[in-house]
Write a protein that holds these residues in place. Structure first.
Motif, PDB file in Angstrom:
ATOM      1  N   SER A  16       0.488  -1.319  -0.548  1.00  0.00           N
ATOM      2  CA  SER A  16      -0.168   0.367   0.393  1.00  0.00           C
ATOM      3  C   SER A  16       0.224   1.161  -0.102  1.00  0.00           C
ATOM      4  O   SER A  16       2.021   1.830   0.753  1.00  0.00           O
ATOM      5  N   ARG A  17       0.713   1.868  -0.976  1.00  0.00           N
ATOM      6  CA  ARG A  17       1.114   3.565  -0.589  1.00  0.00           C
ATOM      7  C   ARG A  17       0.953   4.369   0.284  1.00  0.00           C
ATOM      8  O   ARG A  17      -0.447   4.253   0.233  1.00  0.00           O
ATOM      9  N   VAL A  18       1.400   5.256   0.989  1.00  0.00           N
ATOM     10  CA  VAL A  18       1.013   5.965   1.612  1.00  0.00           C
ATOM     11  C   VAL A  18       1.929   7.074   1.197  1.00  0.00           C
ATOM     12  O   VAL A  18       2.825   7.895   1.756  1.00  0.00           O
ATOM     13  N   ASN A  19       0.937   8.712   2.256  1.00  0.00           N
ATOM     14  CA  ASN A  19       1.727   9.779   2.087  1.00  0.00           C
ATOM     15  C   ASN A  19       1.637   9.931   3.996  1.00  0.00           C
ATOM     16  O   ASN A  19       1.277   9.562   4.471  1.00  0.00           O
ATOM     17  N   LEU A  20       3.749  10.539   3.673  1.00  0.00           N
ATOM     18  CA  LEU A  20       3.936  10.356   4.613  1.00  0.00           C
ATOM     19  C   LEU A  20       4.460  12.520   4.481  1.00  0.00           C
ATOM     20  O   LEU A  20       5.054  12.536   3.750  1.00  0.00           O
ATOM     21  N   GLU A  21       4.703  12.348   6.078  1.00  0.00           N
ATOM     22  CA  GLU A  21       4.964  13.645   6.796  1.00  0.00           C
ATOM     23  C   GLU A  21       5.787  13.555   8.084  1.00  0.00           C
ATOM     24  O   GLU A  21       4.673  12.963   9.352  1.00  0.00           O
ATOM     25  N   ARG A  22       6.837  14.626   7.914  1.00  0.00           N
ATOM     26  CA  ARG A  22       7.701  14.834   9.569  1.00  0.00           C
ATOM     27  C   ARG A  22       6.930  16.043   9.847  1.00  0.00           C
ATOM     28  O   ARG A  22       6.033  16.646   9.624  1.00  0.00           O
ATOM     29  N   PRO A  23       6.804  15.965  11.633  1.00  0.00           N
ATOM     30  CA  PRO A  23       6.780  16.991  12.331  1.00  0.00           C
ATOM     31  C   PRO A  23       6.819  18.066  11.677  1.00  0.00           C
ATOM     32  O   PRO A  23       8.050  18.277  10.957  1.00  0.00           O
ATOM     33  N   MET A  24       6.687  19.951  12.051  1.00  0.00           N
ATOM     34  CA  MET A  24       6.750  20.723  11.720  1.00  0.00           C
ATOM     35  C   MET A  24       8.504  21.340  12.267  1.00  0.00           C
ATOM     36  O   MET A  24       8.232  21.129  13.552  1.00  0.00           O
ATOM     37  N   VAL A  25       8.975  22.080  12.184  1.00  0.00           N
ATOM     38  CA  VAL A  25      10.510  22.257  13.166  1.00  0.00           C
ATOM     39  C   VAL A  25       9.861  23.995  12.747  1.00  0.00           C
ATOM     40  O   VAL A  25       8.944  24.407  12.582  1.00  0.00           O
ATOM     41  N   ALA A  26      10.372  24.000  14.568  1.00  0.00           N
ATOM     42  CA  ALA A  26       9.932  25.309  15.248  1.00  0.00           C
ATOM     43  C   ALA A  26      10.418  26.967  14.155  1.00  0.00           C
ATOM     44  O   ALA A  26       9.606  27.926  14.184  1.00  0.00           O
ATOM     45  N   ASP A  27      10.986  26.416  12.975  1.00  0.00           N
ATOM     46  CA  ASP A  27      11.495  27.388  12.205  1.00  0.00           C
ATOM     47  C   ASP A  27      11.241  27.104  10.731  1.00  0.00           C
ATOM     48  O   ASP A  27      11.948  27.875  10.310  1.00  0.00           O
ATOM     49  N   GLY A  28      10.618  26.217  10.933  1.00  0.00           N
ATOM     50  CA  GLY A  28       9.725  26.185   9.303  1.00  0.00           C
ATOM     51  C   GLY A  28       8.697  27.145   8.906  1.00  0.00           C
ATOM     52  O   GLY A  28       8.326  28.059   9.163  1.00  0.00           O
ATOM     53  N   ARG A  29       8.877  26.674   7.699  1.00  0.00           N
ATOM     54  CA  ARG A  29       7.161  27.698   7.001  1.00  0.00           C
ATOM     55  C   ARG A  29       6.077  26.626   6.768  1.00  0.00           C
ATOM     56  O   ARG A  29       6.024  26.086   7.041  1.00  0.00           O
ATOM     57  N   PHE A  30       4.542  27.473   7.525  1.00  0.00           N
ATOM     58  CA  PHE A  30       3.526  26.791   8.371  1.00  0.00           C
ATOM     59  C   PHE A  30       3.046  27.013   6.342  1.00  0.00           C
ATOM     60  O   PHE A  30       2.299  27.566   5.889  1.00  0.00           O
ATOM     61  N   GLY A  31       3.321  26.123   5.726  1.00  0.00           N
ATOM     62  CA  GLY A  31       2.407  25.721   4.859  1.00  0.00           C
ATOM     63  C   GLY A  31       0.787  25.165   4.321  1.00  0.00           C
ATOM     64  O   GLY A  31       0.849  25.567   3.482  1.00  0.00           O
ATOM     65  N   GLY A  32       0.797  24.460   5.078  1.00  0.00           N
ATOM     66  CA  GLY A  32      -0.482  24.468   5.180  1.00  0.00           C
ATOM     67  C   GLY A  32      -1.592  24.547   5.900  1.00  0.00           C
ATOM     68  O   GLY A  32      -1.615  26.131   6.544  1.00  0.00           O
ATOM     69  N   HIS A  33      -2.524  23.921   7.814  1.00  0.00           N
ATOM     70  CA  HIS A  33      -2.744  24.653   8.522  1.00  0.00           C
ATOM     71  C   HIS A  33      -2.640  23.619   9.513  1.00  0.00           C
ATOM     72  O   HIS A  33      -1.370  22.445   9.230  1.00  0.00           O
ATOM     73  N   ILE A  34      -2.958  24.172  10.715  1.00  0.00           N
ATOM     74  CA  ILE A  34      -2.346  23.155  11.630  1.00  0.00           C
ATOM     75  C   ILE A  34      -3.280  21.167  11.687  1.00  0.00           C
ATOM     76  O   ILE A  34      -4.513  21.845  10.809  1.00  0.00           O
ATOM     77  N   VAL A  35      -2.544  20.678  11.691  1.00  0.00           N
ATOM     78  CA  VAL A  35      -2.694  19.504  11.477  1.00  0.00           C
ATOM     79  C   VAL A  35      -2.136  19.041  13.511  1.00  0.00           C
ATOM     80  O   VAL A  35      -1.272  18.841  12.847  1.00  0.00           O
ATOM     81  N   GLN A  36      -2.834  18.290  13.519  1.00  0.00           N
ATOM     82  CA  GLN A  36      -2.702  16.929  14.820  1.00  0.00           C
ATOM     83  C   GLN A  36      -2.213  15.636  14.455  1.00  0.00           C
ATOM     84  O   GLN A  36      -1.564  15.644  14.975  1.00  0.00           O
ATOM     85  N   GLY A  37      -2.587  14.920  13.492  1.00  0.00           N
ATOM     86  CA  GLY A  37      -2.652  14.291  13.330  1.00  0.00           C
ATOM     87  C   GLY A  37      -3.174  13.196  14.041  1.00  0.00           C
ATOM     88  O   GLY A  37      -2.906  11.375  13.817  1.00  0.00           O
TER      89      GLY A  37
END
Length: 211
Positions: free
Chosen positions: A82-103
């Motif tokens: 199965s293919r899956v979407n992967l994302e690491r947590p946002m780093v504190a100095d990163g760009r907020f590209g999407g919206h607040i997501v808790q997982g």
């Protein structure tokens, strides 16, 4: 915290069911981008579900998934390959590209139909009735870990307009009608609802005390 900007399209390479009936599962996930620099105990979102890294090597990691997560999300339907979407947590100095997501998945929907066009594709997804109040036109919703903008918000469905990049780089480009997806609504809407409800209770108590 995540932002719903998928970093990598990974693959489930092994699923081990733990318990009988299944009480939990152990997933092996291939994802060299998100595994780079990973440590035991780190969080990685898999199709929008925040999981904890138990073991890892150069290009894969293992995560244990408890029964509650299997029940509330579509992860229980995943198999080897199965293919899956992967994302690491946002780093504190990163760009907020999407919206607040808790997982933290609020429920699941089902892809109802796909309407392709020359430059984008409209996807219609069923929406659990109890989540409909949090979904609004032009608002944000997370689908399988992807931060997206709602085009139309119905009583029991919503639609999305997906650009080629989203179709090419996430599972939303390959999922077909009838397949389940994980949904996470905007947490701010849930907090506002709770606070307004508490204010209503406070007003009621105060009024009751004056009679």
């Amino acid at each position: 915290m995540f932002t719903g900007i998928v970093e990598e399209l990974g693959e489930i390479t092994a699923v081990e069911n733990l318990g009988s009936p299944v009480e939990a599962a152990r997933f092996r996930v291939r994802g060299p981008v998100v595994t780079e620099g990973a440590k035991h105990g780190d969080s990685i979102a898999v199709n929008g579900v925040c999981l904890t890294v138990v073991e890892h090597d150069a290009d894969s990691f293992t995560a244990d998934v408890m029964a509650e997560t299997l029940k509330r999300s579509s992860l229980g339907a995943l198999t080897s390959g199965s293919r899956v979407n992967l994302e690491r947590p946002m780093v504190a100095d990163g760009r907020f590209g999407g919206h607040i997501v808790q997982g933290h998945v609020d429920g699941t929907g089902t892809i109802i139909e796909r309407l392709p066009s020359e430059h984008w594709e409209i996807v219609k997804i069923s929406l659990p009735v109890e989540l409909a109040r949090y979904v609004v036109e032009k608002g944000s919703i997370t689908v399988d870990g992807v931060s997206l903008t709602v085009v139309e918000a119905g009583a029991d469905y919503f639609t999305l307009s997906l650009i080629p990049t989203t179709l090419d780089l996430t599972t939303l480009g390959i999922k077909q009608p009838g397949e389940p997806v994980n949904l996470e609504v905007d947490v701010i809407a849930k907090y506002v609802e709770r606070m307004l409800g508490d204010q209503g209770s406070d007003r009621g108590s105060a009024q009751g005390g004056t009679k």
